[in-house]
Design a protein around this motif. Structure first.
Motif, PDB file in Angstrom:
ATOM      1  N   PRO A  84       0.718  -1.145  -0.022  1.00  0.00           N
ATOM      2  CA  PRO A  84       0.032  -0.009  -0.137  1.00  0.00           C
ATOM      3  C   PRO A  84       0.940   1.163   0.006  1.00  0.00           C
ATOM      4  O   PRO A  84       1.866   1.347   0.627  1.00  0.00           O
ATOM      5  N   GLU A  85       0.513   2.260  -0.600  1.00  0.00           N
ATOM      6  CA  GLU A  85       1.336   3.392  -0.876  1.00  0.00           C
ATOM      7  C   GLU A  85       0.324   4.756  -0.606  1.00  0.00           C
ATOM      8  O   GLU A  85      -0.757   4.701  -1.204  1.00  0.00           O
ATOM      9  N   VAL A 109      -2.497   1.810 -13.799  1.00  0.00           N
ATOM     10  CA  VAL A 109      -3.689   1.099 -13.058  1.00  0.00           C
ATOM     11  C   VAL A 109      -3.263  -0.058 -11.920  1.00  0.00           C
ATOM     12  O   VAL A 109      -3.103   0.089 -10.969  1.00  0.00           O
ATOM     13  N   HIS A 110      -2.282  -0.936 -12.853  1.00  0.00           N
ATOM     14  CA  HIS A 110      -1.887  -2.064 -11.979  1.00  0.00           C
ATOM     15  C   HIS A 110      -0.388  -2.307 -12.157  1.00  0.00           C
ATOM     16  O   HIS A 110       0.216  -2.092 -13.303  1.00  0.00           O
ATOM     17  N   LEU A 120      -2.238   2.689  -9.026  1.00  0.00           N
ATOM     18  CA  LEU A 120      -3.730   2.976  -8.859  1.00  0.00           C
ATOM     19  C   LEU A 120      -3.876   1.856  -7.728  1.00  0.00           C
ATOM     20  O   LEU A 120      -4.502   2.153  -6.705  1.00  0.00           O
ATOM     21  N   VAL A 121      -3.550   0.660  -8.124  1.00  0.00           N
ATOM     22  CA  VAL A 121      -3.825  -0.536  -7.034  1.00  0.00           C
ATOM     23  C   VAL A 121      -3.099  -0.155  -5.449  1.00  0.00           C
ATOM     24  O   VAL A 121      -3.502  -0.399  -4.740  1.00  0.00           O
ATOM     25  N   PRO A 141      -7.785  -4.842  -4.363  1.00  0.00           N
ATOM     26  CA  PRO A 141      -9.058  -4.334  -4.962  1.00  0.00           C
ATOM     27  C   PRO A 141      -8.998  -5.048  -6.353  1.00  0.00           C
ATOM     28  O   PRO A 141      -8.094  -5.557  -6.896  1.00  0.00           O
ATOM     29  N   GLY A 142     -10.440  -5.254  -6.556  1.00  0.00           N
ATOM     30  CA  GLY A 142     -10.483  -6.232  -7.786  1.00  0.00           C
ATOM     31  C   GLY A 142     -10.759  -5.272  -9.092  1.00  0.00           C
ATOM     32  O   GLY A 142     -11.567  -4.493  -9.169  1.00  0.00           O
TER      33      GLY A 142
END
Length: 351
Positions: A84-85, A109-110, A120-121, A141-142
């Motif tokens: 996590p960031e 995104v990933h 983003l993830v 997150p999915g």
């Protein structure tokens, strides 16, 4: 280390037809859990499924018979290997199942090779924290759809298995509303006279332009996608020209609305490039039209200095997987595209 379990589901097979164990259980697991068949297979092979006598059922292809009673122990989700960031996000909407974010241009995104951080993830892992109940058995997150790094705009992410599977199903069935705004080279509304024979091009009665082709990997550059006549996946995009910018008699640029019926990699960018109306700033699918504008001294730096594709996901609508309520969200063009639009306007007004 032994797994910790958070819940247990007791089920009884009610189908009288002979089915695989994974298929039978997928049919009867309560919808509130939102488990896909792949998730059920994962639970079976991990030793979370047993019969009434406590015997583990570890073969997804094993036969399930009428009246078979099973228990499924639901393990706590594993921690994600991703970090996590603390990255600032513009959250448009959030509830216990999902959230909608307005992604800035420049954000991947990933995580992927070469981009393991700052995605983003990573940001969602920090933002959601303990509210993630797990997707596919992992606290993450999915992501059910993606936006290119240099495209801005709306994106939905799931926080639960129920939301992930429900949203993914809507994307597969093309039941999601997705609209983009793009600033492109040239004026697609002038296509009627010059490009009627472009493969896959149809002019619809409501002044929309429909392009229906197949899209697959570029034959020579594997990092790019391209339109193919005989291979690839079906791709359909509709375009509506909102404004033309005609300068010194030349159709310089247009603001267009793009509506996706399918969602292939780089679809809008590839289709516009196919029409020879590439997106301003697109460094991958460059437009040939730009070369015709070299004599417009004041315009040239405006187009040259826009370093990312002028493409923004402006509308996102879908059915909430838990409540069944239709949700619709909108996002205005970001500042860089607004400034580009104004500069094109100013050039037009000088005439």
């Amino acid at each position: 280390m032994a797994k910790s379990f958070v819940d247990k589901i007791d089920l009884c097979v009610t189908s009288k037809e002979s089915l695989r164990l994974d298929k039978a259980l997928t049919k009867i697991i309560p919808e509130k859990f939102g488990f896909s068949r792949a998730r059920v297979q994962q639970l079976i092979t991990s030793g979370a499924v047993s019969d009434i006598n406590g015997k583990l059922l570890t073969d997804p292809a094993g036969k399930a018979y009428f009246g078979l009673k099973v228990s499924i122990r639901l393990p706590l989700p594993d921690a994600s290997a991703l970090l996590p960031e603390k990255i600032e996000l513009e959250i448009i909407y959030e509830d216990a199942d999902l959230l909608v974010v307005n992604k800035p241009a420049g954000m991947v995104v990933h995580p992927a090779p070469g981009t393991k951080n700052g995605t983003l993830v990573n940001a969602l892992l920090f933002h959601c924290g303990s509210s993630l109940s797990g997707v596919g058995g992992i606290k993450r997150p999915g992501i059910v759809h993606r936006i290119d790094k240099d495209t801005s705009g709306l994106l939905v992410a799931a926080k639960t298995d129920l939301a992930h599977n429900g949203l993914a199903n809507q994307f597969v069935k093309h039941n999601v509303e997705r609209k983009y705004l793009a600033l492109v080279h040239g004026c697609p509304s002038k296509l009627n006279t010059g490009r009627k024979n472009v493969p896959g091009l149809v002019f619809e009665p409501d002044h929309r332009i429909k392009i229906s082709t197949k899209i697959g990997r570029h034959k020579f550059d594997r990092k790019k996608m391209a339109v193919h006549l005989d291979s690839g996946r079906d791709a359909i995009t509709r375009f509506f020209v909102k404004k033309d910018f005609v300068i010194q008699g030349l159709p310089v640029a247009s603001l267009i609305e793009c509506q996706l019926e399918t969602g292939r990699t780089h679809q809008i960018r590839v289709h516009l490039h196919h029409l020879r109306h590439g997106i301003i700033g697109d460094q991958t699918y460059r437009s040939q039209i730009k070369q015709k504008l070299n004599h417009l001294e004041e315009l040239r730096p405006i187009l040259k200095n826009f370093k990312r594709q002028a493409l923004h996901a402006t509308t996102l609508g879908f059915c909430h997987p838990r409540t069944g309520r239709w949700l619709s969200f909108s996002s205005k063009m970001p500042n860089d595209m607004v400034i580009l639009h104004r500069m094109l306007d100013l050039q037009t007004e000088k005439l």
